[in-house]
Design an enzyme around this catalytic site. Structure first.
Site, PDB file in Angstrom:
ATOM      1  N   CYS A 183       0.295  -1.046   0.339  1.00 55.32           N
ATOM      2  CA  CYS A 183      -0.219  -0.457   0.150  1.00 55.32           C
ATOM      3  C   CYS A 183       1.162   1.454  -0.027  1.00 55.32           C
ATOM      4  CB  CYS A 183      -0.877   0.044   0.824  1.00 55.32           C
ATOM      5  SG  CYS A 183       0.248   0.487   2.977  1.00 55.32           S
ATOM      6  N   CYS A 215      -2.395  -1.207   8.565  1.00 55.12           N
ATOM      7  CA  CYS A 215      -2.481   0.022   9.294  1.00 55.12           C
ATOM      8  C   CYS A 215      -2.029  -0.394  10.130  1.00 55.12           C
ATOM      9  CB  CYS A 215      -3.356   1.432   9.311  1.00 55.12           C
ATOM     10  SG  CYS A 215      -3.535   1.705   7.510  1.00 55.12           S
TER      11      CYS A 215
END
Length: 200
Positions: free
Chosen positions: A77, A147
């Site tokens: 990402c 995340c």
């Protein structure tokens, strides 16, 4: 009669074409249009708060003996996170935390929340933080769980870096399973002892 039909046919055909070429919108269609728009996804208010007002942004001297630096990234990402901890060597307590994150709002919010969470903790307590705690607090959707995993990896990397600079410091188990196995005593039977018999 046949001539009259032929004379009016082109006019009727042109009216039909004009009405299909320029659709008219009625007031009913205008009132429905806003509700027919697809729903937009948005971040939870906690994520927006940490993204708009990040806590503990900055950096420390990476060569200082009491500073541990963790640099982690997710190539899938493009998120990169640098977390630095300042540790009091007397009691292994994290006295200050700084971060710099390049990535999406969830990555910035995860690292900002992590810095608030670990400040004041011991290294042992900080090493037990799991990404699920961060994700639950920030209400991250499943597509953004990486995340919170990055934040967990960042704090563990910073702790590991601190221990590599301070080999005499008491190390913690970064797996979070540092508890010892229970002591089990095994009973041994003597060979000359009579065997137990079953009674009915």
């Amino acid at each position: 009669m046949f001539r009259r039909v032929l004379a009016t046919a082109p006019a009727q055909a042109s009216r039909a074409l004009q009405s299909t070429a320029r659709p008219t919108t009625s007031s009913f269609a205008r009132t429905i249009t806003p509700a027919a728009q697809p729903a937009r996804r948005s971040y939870h208010e906690k994520v927006l708060d940490h993204y708009n007002n990040p806590r503990n942004v900055g950096s420390m001297g990476k060569n200082q003996q009491d500073v541990g630096t963790g640099l982690v990234g997710a190539p899938a990402c493009g998120d990169v996170m640098k977390i630095q901890i300042k540790v009091d060597p007397k009691d292994d307590t994290i006295t200050d935390v700084k971060f710099k994150t390049f990535g999406c709002g969830s990555a910035i919010a995860s690292s900002s929340y992590l810095t608030e969470l670990v400040k004041g903790m011991t290294l042992e307590q900080a090493s037990r933080i799991r990404n699920t705690e961060i994700a639950k607090e920030l209400c991250l959707p499943p597509v953004k769980l990486h995340c919170s995993m990055l934040a967990e990896d960042g704090i563990k990397s910073a702790i590991s870096n601190y221990y590599s600079k301070n080999p005499k410091a008491k190390t913690t188990n970064l797996g979070g399973t540092g508890s010892s196995m229970p002591k089990i005593e095994v009973e041994t039977l003597r060979s000359d002892a009579p065997a137990a018999t079953a009674t009915a």
